[in-house]
Scaffold this active site. Sequence first.
Site, PDB file in Angstrom:
ATOM      1  N   PHE A  10       4.181  60.618  48.980  1.00 45.10           N
ATOM      2  CA  PHE A  10       5.094  59.663  49.631  1.00 45.10           C
ATOM      3  C   PHE A  10       5.853  60.655  50.933  1.00 45.10           C
ATOM      4  O   PHE A  10       5.531  60.231  52.067  1.00 45.10           O
ATOM      5  CB  PHE A  10       6.335  59.149  48.685  1.00 45.10           C
ATOM      6  N   THR A 132      14.663  69.350  44.832  1.00 47.86           N
ATOM      7  CA  THR A 132      15.301  68.316  44.842  1.00 47.86           C
ATOM      8  C   THR A 132      16.992  68.786  44.131  1.00 47.86           C
ATOM      9  O   THR A 132      17.219  69.753  43.755  1.00 47.86           O
ATOM     10  CB  THR A 132      14.671  67.839  43.408  1.00 47.86           C
ATOM     11  N   ASP A 133      17.769  67.753  44.462  1.00 43.16           N
ATOM     12  CA  ASP A 133      19.096  67.748  43.782  1.00 43.16           C
ATOM     13  C   ASP A 133      19.169  67.930  42.521  1.00 43.16           C
ATOM     14  O   ASP A 133      20.290  68.485  41.947  1.00 43.16           O
ATOM     15  CB  ASP A 133      20.206  66.894  44.715  1.00 43.16           C
ATOM     16  N   GLU A 134      18.316  67.318  41.769  1.00 42.13           N
ATOM     17  CA  GLU A 134      18.231  67.243  40.415  1.00 42.13           C
ATOM     18  C   GLU A 134      18.230  68.524  39.539  1.00 42.13           C
ATOM     19  O   GLU A 134      18.625  68.591  38.441  1.00 42.13           O
ATOM     20  CB  GLU A 134      17.073  66.319  39.722  1.00 42.13           C
ATOM     21  N   TYR A 158      11.252  67.179  34.257  1.00 40.87           N
ATOM     22  CA  TYR A 158      10.926  66.969  35.961  1.00 40.87           C
ATOM     23  C   TYR A 158      11.880  68.153  36.539  1.00 40.87           C
ATOM     24  O   TYR A 158      11.469  68.895  37.107  1.00 40.87           O
ATOM     25  CB  TYR A 158      11.103  65.757  36.489  1.00 40.87           C
ATOM     26  N   LYS A 162      11.231  71.716  38.462  1.00 41.03           N
ATOM     27  CA  LYS A 162      11.474  72.124  39.888  1.00 41.03           C
ATOM     28  C   LYS A 162      12.410  73.321  39.735  1.00 41.03           C
ATOM     29  O   LYS A 162      12.311  74.069  40.844  1.00 41.03           O
ATOM     30  CB  LYS A 162      12.127  70.745  40.462  1.00 41.03           C
ATOM     31  N   ASN A 187      17.740  61.527  46.822  1.00 41.47           N
ATOM     32  CA  ASN A 187      16.768  60.397  46.409  1.00 41.47           C
ATOM     33  C   ASN A 187      16.135  59.847  47.949  1.00 41.47           C
ATOM     34  O   ASN A 187      17.006  59.493  48.612  1.00 41.47           O
ATOM     35  CB  ASN A 187      17.516  59.446  45.758  1.00 41.47           C
TER      36      ASN A 187
HETATM   37  P1  NAD Z   1       4.859  61.986  45.068  1.00 43.39           P
HETATM   38  O1  NAD Z   1       4.642  62.205  43.601  1.00 43.39           O
HETATM   39  O2  NAD Z   1       4.857  60.719  46.008  1.00 43.39           O
HETATM   40  O3  NAD Z   1       3.533  63.037  45.864  1.00 43.39           O
HETATM   41  C1  NAD Z   1       3.289  64.301  45.061  1.00 43.39           C
HETATM   42  C2  NAD Z   1       1.895  64.293  45.805  1.00 43.39           C
HETATM   43  O4  NAD Z   1       1.523  65.841  45.325  1.00 43.39           O
HETATM   44  C3  NAD Z   1       0.730  63.567  45.657  1.00 43.39           C
HETATM   45  O5  NAD Z   1       0.063  63.426  46.625  1.00 43.39           O
HETATM   46  C4  NAD Z   1      -0.069  64.376  44.756  1.00 43.39           C
HETATM   47  O6  NAD Z   1      -1.557  63.831  44.611  1.00 43.39           O
HETATM   48  C5  NAD Z   1       0.123  65.789  44.957  1.00 43.39           C
HETATM   49  N1  NAD Z   1      -0.096  66.452  44.028  1.00 43.39           N
HETATM   50  C6  NAD Z   1       0.312  66.451  42.522  1.00 43.39           C
HETATM   51  N2  NAD Z   1      -0.118  67.458  41.941  1.00 43.39           N
HETATM   52  C7  NAD Z   1      -0.594  68.461  42.767  1.00 43.39           C
HETATM   53  C8  NAD Z   1      -1.517  69.662  42.470  1.00 43.39           C
HETATM   54  N3  NAD Z   1      -1.603  70.157  41.168  1.00 43.39           N
HETATM   55  N4  NAD Z   1      -2.167  70.229  43.656  1.00 43.39           N
HETATM   56  C9  NAD Z   1      -2.219  69.472  44.808  1.00 43.39           C
HETATM   57  N5  NAD Z   1      -1.533  68.223  44.868  1.00 43.39           N
HETATM   58  C10 NAD Z   1      -0.985  67.870  43.795  1.00 43.39           C
HETATM   59  O7  NAD Z   1       6.231  62.930  45.426  1.00 43.39           O
HETATM   60  P2  NAD Z   1       7.220  63.046  46.608  1.00 43.39           P
HETATM   61  O8  NAD Z   1       8.161  61.765  46.330  1.00 43.39           O
HETATM   62  O9  NAD Z   1       6.415  62.539  47.860  1.00 43.39           O
HETATM   63  O10 NAD Z   1       7.861  64.213  46.365  1.00 43.39           O
HETATM   64  C11 NAD Z   1       7.164  65.357  47.212  1.00 43.39           C
HETATM   65  C12 NAD Z   1       8.001  66.512  46.941  1.00 43.39           C
HETATM   66  O11 NAD Z   1       9.633  66.394  47.396  1.00 43.39           O
HETATM   67  C13 NAD Z   1       8.262  66.826  45.280  1.00 43.39           C
HETATM   68  O12 NAD Z   1       8.052  68.177  45.417  1.00 43.39           O
HETATM   69  C14 NAD Z   1       9.469  66.337  44.820  1.00 43.39           C
HETATM   70  O13 NAD Z   1       9.675  67.195  43.905  1.00 43.39           O
HETATM   71  C15 NAD Z   1      10.410  66.541  46.303  1.00 43.39           C
HETATM   72  N6  NAD Z   1      11.446  65.721  46.177  1.00 43.39           N
HETATM   73  C16 NAD Z   1      11.345  64.357  46.161  1.00 43.39           C
HETATM   74  C17 NAD Z   1      12.369  63.383  46.212  1.00 43.39           C
HETATM   75  C18 NAD Z   1      11.968  62.099  46.113  1.00 43.39           C
HETATM   76  O14 NAD Z   1      13.200  61.230  46.247  1.00 43.39           O
HETATM   77  N7  NAD Z   1      10.856  61.216  46.025  1.00 43.39           N
HETATM   78  C19 NAD Z   1      13.617  64.239  46.687  1.00 43.39           C
HETATM   79  C20 NAD Z   1      13.709  65.548  46.565  1.00 43.39           C
HETATM   80  C21 NAD Z   1      12.604  66.273  46.538  1.00 43.39           C
HETATM   81  O1  DAU Z   2      17.394  63.032  43.340  1.00 44.36           O
HETATM   82  C1  DAU Z   2      16.000  63.363  43.970  1.00 44.36           C
HETATM   83  C2  DAU Z   2      14.994  62.882  42.868  1.00 44.36           C
HETATM   84  O2  DAU Z   2      15.053  61.500  43.068  1.00 44.36           O
HETATM   85  C3  DAU Z   2      13.599  63.477  43.221  1.00 44.36           C
HETATM   86  O3  DAU Z   2      13.634  64.679  42.928  1.00 44.36           O
HETATM   87  C4  DAU Z   2      12.807  62.839  42.333  1.00 44.36           C
HETATM   88  O4  DAU Z   2      11.242  63.196  42.682  1.00 44.36           O
HETATM   89  C5  DAU Z   2      12.768  61.342  42.493  1.00 44.36           C
HETATM   90  O5  DAU Z   2      12.039  60.529  41.639  1.00 44.36           O
HETATM   91  C6  DAU Z   2      14.139  60.696  42.403  1.00 44.36           C
HETATM   92  O6  DAU Z   2      14.630  60.915  40.975  1.00 44.36           O
HETATM   93  P1  DAU Z   2      15.107  59.655  40.010  1.00 44.36           P
HETATM   94  O7  DAU Z   2      14.989  59.669  38.724  1.00 44.36           O
HETATM   95  O8  DAU Z   2      16.660  59.642  40.526  1.00 44.36           O
HETATM   96  O9  DAU Z   2      14.582  58.431  40.711  1.00 44.36           O
HETATM   97  P2  DAU Z   2      14.169  56.915  40.290  1.00 44.36           P
HETATM   98  O10 DAU Z   2      13.649  56.159  41.449  1.00 44.36           O
HETATM   99  O11 DAU Z   2      13.007  57.212  39.174  1.00 44.36           O
HETATM  100  O12 DAU Z   2      15.525  56.535  39.621  1.00 44.36           O
HETATM  101  C7  DAU Z   2      16.514  56.362  40.497  1.00 44.36           C
HETATM  102  C8  DAU Z   2      17.941  55.621  39.608  1.00 44.36           C
HETATM  103  O13 DAU Z   2      17.353  54.424  39.154  1.00 44.36           O
HETATM  104  C9  DAU Z   2      17.778  56.412  38.360  1.00 44.36           C
HETATM  105  O14 DAU Z   2      19.134  56.460  37.811  1.00 44.36           O
HETATM  106  C10 DAU Z   2      17.050  55.692  37.229  1.00 44.36           C
HETATM  107  C11 DAU Z   2      17.154  54.153  37.660  1.00 44.36           C
HETATM  108  N1  DAU Z   2      15.987  53.362  37.339  1.00 44.36           N
HETATM  109  C12 DAU Z   2      14.771  53.716  37.825  1.00 44.36           C
HETATM  110  C13 DAU Z   2      13.620  53.000  37.529  1.00 44.36           C
HETATM  111  C14 DAU Z   2      12.388  53.463  37.851  1.00 44.36           C
HETATM  112  C15 DAU Z   2      16.321  52.024  36.918  1.00 44.36           C
HETATM  113  O15 DAU Z   2      17.427  51.881  36.714  1.00 44.36           O
HETATM  114  N2  DAU Z   2      15.123  51.468  36.589  1.00 44.36           N
HETATM  115  C16 DAU Z   2      13.952  51.819  36.975  1.00 44.36           C
HETATM  116  O16 DAU Z   2      13.174  50.947  36.476  1.00 44.36           O
END
Ligand code: NAD
Ligand code: DAU
Length: 354
Positions: A10, A132-134, A158, A162, A187
């Site tokens: 993503f 991540t902030d988590e 998770y 991280k 997020n």
């Molecule tokens: P995502 O799950 O959508 O994508 C992860 C990507 O990494 C995928 O394309 C997957 O194929 C690849 N991948 C997984 N394991 C791998 C490996 N061993 N070698 C090579 N590629 C691999 O994740 P995202 O939401 O795009 O998040 C990207 C980064 O940002 C992550 O490090 C996540 O912790 C961080 N992050 C995400 C969020 C969020 O809200 N989504 C917020 C803060 C930080």
């Molecule tokens: O804070 C940054 C993080 O945000 C990233 O590091 C993670 O990669 C990303 O997945 C995200 O984590 P969250 O657990 O906060 O995201 P998620 O979208 O899974 O959930 C957001 C909130 O919504 C959380 O409080 C759980 C709730 N939730 C989630 C799902 C999937 C629901 O209530 N119902 C659901 O079905």
Amino acid sequence: MLLVTGGAGFIGANFILDWLAQADEAIINLDKLTYAGNLENLAALAADERHIFVHGDVCDTALVSSVLGRYKPRAILNFAAESHVDRSIHGPEEFVQTNILGTFRLLEASRAYWNGLNDKMKRRFRFLHVSTDEVYGSLVQGQPAFSETFPYQPNSPYSASKAASDHLVRAYYHTYGLPVLTTNCSNNYGPYQFPEKLIPLMVVNALAGKPLPVYGDGQQIRDWLYVKDHCTAIRRVLEAGVVGETYNVGGWNEQPNIKIVRTICTLLDTLRPLVIGSYHSLITFVSDRPGHDRRYAIDASKIERELGWKPGETFETGVTKTLRWYLDNPAWIGNVQSGAYRTWMEKNYAGRQA
Ligand code: NAD
Ligand code: DAU
């Protein structure tokens, strides 16, 4: 050129699309193509020579070293991770493997590569770790938002994985002098987000007339940032961040989950009205996520003060763009909802009591 890991996911895909729309510097994209990696996200670059895709695992030191030796990138941006908290609860091992061991192996290969560079390239090189902030754990109501000095208190497999990766990155700077930068972001939401995460899950379920599963009381708070704003923050940190520093990135936009879900329903009622009734009627409270963090909030004042970055989108503008993107891309939604997706939905939701 840059080496991006996890660029078919993503945020990585959004980053690559934005980067190549603004600069001619090529990107090597190393991605394992797990369930979350999707080359369809990068279809617009299919004929673009500036995007070089390498299918592989960050844990594969030989592959990473050969990519580094061949392309000699000036920076590595590490997006690759297992990223979904619920999946980490059902199966933590992949998280330890990719997020901890993968980051460690990438750091080792980077260190060897960096040590072999000439002085000019060595000075210019950066290893930017996307985190991540988590890692900071959970806040109670009224507690100040996470600053960069907030102690690490990860609560899920998770976030623990991280946190471990962040510590390794930090250690490689302090011990070996590797020029690292770390970003800890809140997020994200926006185009190409896999529909396991809250916002896209609610959108695709609503469009399919399925229940919208809100965990617990729905009062958990997250700080939401439009993905393109995260990408501009990463660009800015890469460009001007001080080596060894961490930067918190957030949207100044704390909202309880139930409010997010209601906003999505209200917008869909306008953008894609149902013949009878409202999407709000699909909202279903289900049993909670184990160990569910109550509140995240990011204090993004350091990156604003020191690097001049702040978000460009409000939640209203960002979420409207996001919903329009999902409405305009039914084929993308259909393709990601493969058999594996259905298995996951069954595993995570079937056992939850309404
Ligand atoms: P995502 O799950 O959508 O994508 C992860 C990507 O990494 C995928 O394309 C997957 O194929 C690849 N991948 C997984 N394991 C791998 C490996 N061993 N070698 C090579 N590629 C691999 O994740 P995202 O939401 O795009 O998040 C990207 C980064 O940002 C992550 O490090 C996540 O912790 C961080 N992050 C995400 C969020 C969020 O809200 N989504 C917020 C803060 C930080
Ligand atoms: O804070 C940054 C993080 O945000 C990233 O590091 C993670 O990669 C990303 O997945 C995200 O984590 P969250 O657990 O906060 O995201 P998620 O979208 O899974 O959930 C957001 C909130 O919504 C959380 O409080 C759980 C709730 N939730 C989630 C799902 C999937 C629901 O209530 N119902 C659901 O079905």
